[in-house]
Design a protein around this motif. Structure first.
Motif, PDB file in Angstrom:
ATOM      1  N   ARG A 394       0.808  -1.217   0.000  1.00 44.78           N
ATOM      2  CA  ARG A 394       0.000   0.000   0.000  1.00 44.78           C
ATOM      3  C   ARG A 394       0.846   1.275   0.000  1.00 44.78           C
ATOM      4  O   ARG A 394       0.349   2.355   0.308  1.00 44.78           O
ATOM      5  CB  ARG A 394      -0.952  -0.027   1.188  1.00 44.78           C
ATOM      6  N   ARG A 396       2.394   3.862  -2.366  1.00 42.69           N
ATOM      7  CA  ARG A 396       2.323   4.342  -3.748  1.00 42.69           C
ATOM      8  C   ARG A 396       3.380   5.429  -3.944  1.00 42.69           C
ATOM      9  O   ARG A 396       3.686   6.182  -3.025  1.00 42.69           O
ATOM     10  CB  ARG A 396       0.927   4.900  -4.040  1.00 42.69           C
ATOM     11  N   ARG A 435      -2.899   4.161   3.635  1.00 47.44           N
ATOM     12  CA  ARG A 435      -1.976   4.124   2.507  1.00 47.44           C
ATOM     13  C   ARG A 435      -0.865   5.138   2.745  1.00 47.44           C
ATOM     14  O   ARG A 435      -0.950   6.003   3.628  1.00 47.44           O
ATOM     15  CB  ARG A 435      -2.693   4.424   1.194  1.00 47.44           C
TER      16      ARG A 435
END
Length: 512
Positions: A394, A396, A435
């Motif tokens: 998770r 990014r 995230r």
């Protein structure tokens, strides 16, 4: 009363199948519960082991206390009941189908039988009609850490007796808890030994040996790839420091002795590269790094050794390349040595120490994977982030691909690992919707004031984040990576949405 071991580790009961008796017709649930119980029993590694005084003392004491000729510690297997301790009985096991103790296991409760001849379940049992002529039986469950009933602690008499009073049942349960405490020590010790063997096998495969040297007694202990580094039969020679030097090349002994003596005298880290006379592989080069363990009164030098012969050989063929690679290996060893040395001060126990070391070595491994996939000297920022994303899905990221030199790549790998590990334990990645977004930019042009800027932003976590009360080793490692190794600055903010980390560095990296 003594307490049963806690149920916080290992296998747990199948869903919906606690300690309550199962209703008729639930054959599938009963089979799954029995399989779970037998799996738990095997975790303890007690079946078919030799008698042990720790268990035998309890059965003797119980027999004396309850004035019975027989006291047993039974483990109920799939087709038999086996006696870990049998006071007053010469048997080691009996079939399960004639066992009194199986009723304790299936009933999940103590069982008291005043006169087996008057009990429909047992009057025709061969253990009643024949030796040992059981009349009275009292057994309580042996409960594992996860509440599985592994067997019983029971007392047996050849004459009928009145049922035990409630207080007497409690006493028997207390002794059963003592039995399980002893068994739990064995189980955790076996798990620890298995973890150690796994680590040693991993070291064997890695070509790395760990060692510990006691400067007071000259005693030396080694684990890992010893045969690969020093040759077969190394155990006898490496029992002492004196024996170790017999394996060292004669031309290197004096310098190596001086290095060790200086480390012992000043309690400074030990670092050396030397040749060994390996009987199977000839002359080999080893590199060793070690530091002192303050928990042993500054008398134990602990470190790692690795075969660096191939590096030395390449140095002879390509001096320029080997000088760079040698410098890189020294940096890597220095980093590993620093992690080993500093992590032990922050670790709470051995398991925590192993977990922290493993996590940081994983970060180093990610950096090495990127370097090995390129030219050994530089690595791609995108390649590093793909390694980070593989470990922490998770996370990014977006930004231009840059070529980082080896030291910068290792520093960034450690930086990302500490942030991601902390997010997984305490930050956004603890929640299902959490995230992390990593973005970076680098100024264009050629001026000296060009900057690289990176932001780590956590969001969506289900915990309220706040600044820690003290500075951890992980924070120090991040700051060292950014400030000392990369010459930049780092700022951290704990905002309602999650942790925000911003770093700024001189823009010295070219685009891939």
């Amino acid at each position: 009363m003594a307490e049963r071991p806690g149920a916080d580790i290992g296998a747990t009961a199948p869903a919906g199948m606690g300690g309550d008796a199962l209703a008729d017709g639930e054959e599938g649930d009963a089979a799954r519960r029995e399989a779970w119980r037998l799996a738990t029993l095997r975790e303890y590694r007690l079946l078919d082991t030799e008698p042990e005084a720790g268990f035998d003392r309890v059965t003797k004491l119980v027999a004396d206390l309850f004035e019975t000729p027989i006291a047993l510690v039974t483990l109920v297997d799939d087709c038999r009941q086996w006696f870990k301790s049998a006071h007053g009985l010469d048997l080691r096991e009996t079939p399960r189908d004639i066992s009194f103790c199986q009723h304790v296991v299936t009933g999940d409760a103590p069982l008291i039988v005043s006169d087996a001849r008057e009990d429909d379940r047992f009057r025709d049992n061969i253990l009643v009609t024949g030796e040992p002529f059981i009349r009275f039986y009292a057994g309580v469950p042996l409960r594992a850490y996860n509440d599985a009933v592994l067997g019983t602690l029971c007392v047996i008499d050849r004459r009928e007796r009145a049922p035990l009073a409630a207080r007497e049942v409690e006493r028997l349960q207390d002794f059963a808890a003592i039995i399980m405490a002893e068994a739990e020590l064995r189980r955790t010790a076996a798990e620890r030994d298995e973890a150690r063997r796994t680590l040693e096998r991993a070291l064997d495969f890695s070509g790395i040996a760990t060692w510990q040297y006691d400067a007071r007694t000259d005693r030396l202990q080694t684990h890992g790839a010893g045969a690969e580094l020093w040759g077969s039969g190394f155990e006898a020679a490496l029992a002492t420091g004196t024996g170790f030097f017999e394996l060292v090349h004669p031309d290197d002994r004096a310098a190596l002795r001086m290095t060790l003596e200086e480390s012992v005298a000043n309690r400074t880290p030990y670092m050396a590269e030397y040749r060994v006379l390996n009987p199977e592989r000839g002359v080999r080069w080893n590199a060793a790094r070690g530091d002192w363990d303050p928990r042993s009164g500054d008398a134990m030098l602990t470190g790692v050794s690795v075969d660096i012969t191939e590096q030395k050989s390449r140095q002879e063929n390509a001096n320029l390349l080997m000088r760079e690679l040698h410098h890189r290996m020294r940096n890597l060893f220095a980093t590993v040595s620093a992690i080993i040395s500093l992590t032990r001060h922050a670790a709470k126990d051995v398991d925590d120490y192993v977990e922290r070391i493993s996590s940081r070595l994983d970060a180093l491994n990610r950096a090495q994977n990127v370097l090995l996939g390129a030219n050994f000297m530089t690595g791609s920022m995108h390649a590093l982030m793909r390694e980070v994303e593989a470990a922490f899905p998770r996370v990014r990221w977006s930004g231009p691909d840059l070529l980082l030199p080896e030291n910068a790549l290792v520093a960034m790998a450690l930086f990302f690992n500490e942030l991601a590990t902390n997010a997984a334990k305490h930050g956004a990645l603890t929640g299902e919707n959490g995230r992390v977004d990593v973005t970076w930019t680098q100024d264009g042009g050629e001026g000296e004031d060009r900057m690289f800027r990176l932001t780590w932003a956590e969001s969506g976590g289900d915990r309220i984040v706040a600044a820690p009360e003290r500075t951890s080793f992980g924070t120090l490692l991040m700051e060292r990576s950014v400030k000392n190794n990369l010459g930049g600055t780092i700022e951290r903010r704990w905002e309602p949405g999650g942790l925000i980390v911003e770093i700024a560095l001189p823009a010295k990296w070219r685009e891939a």
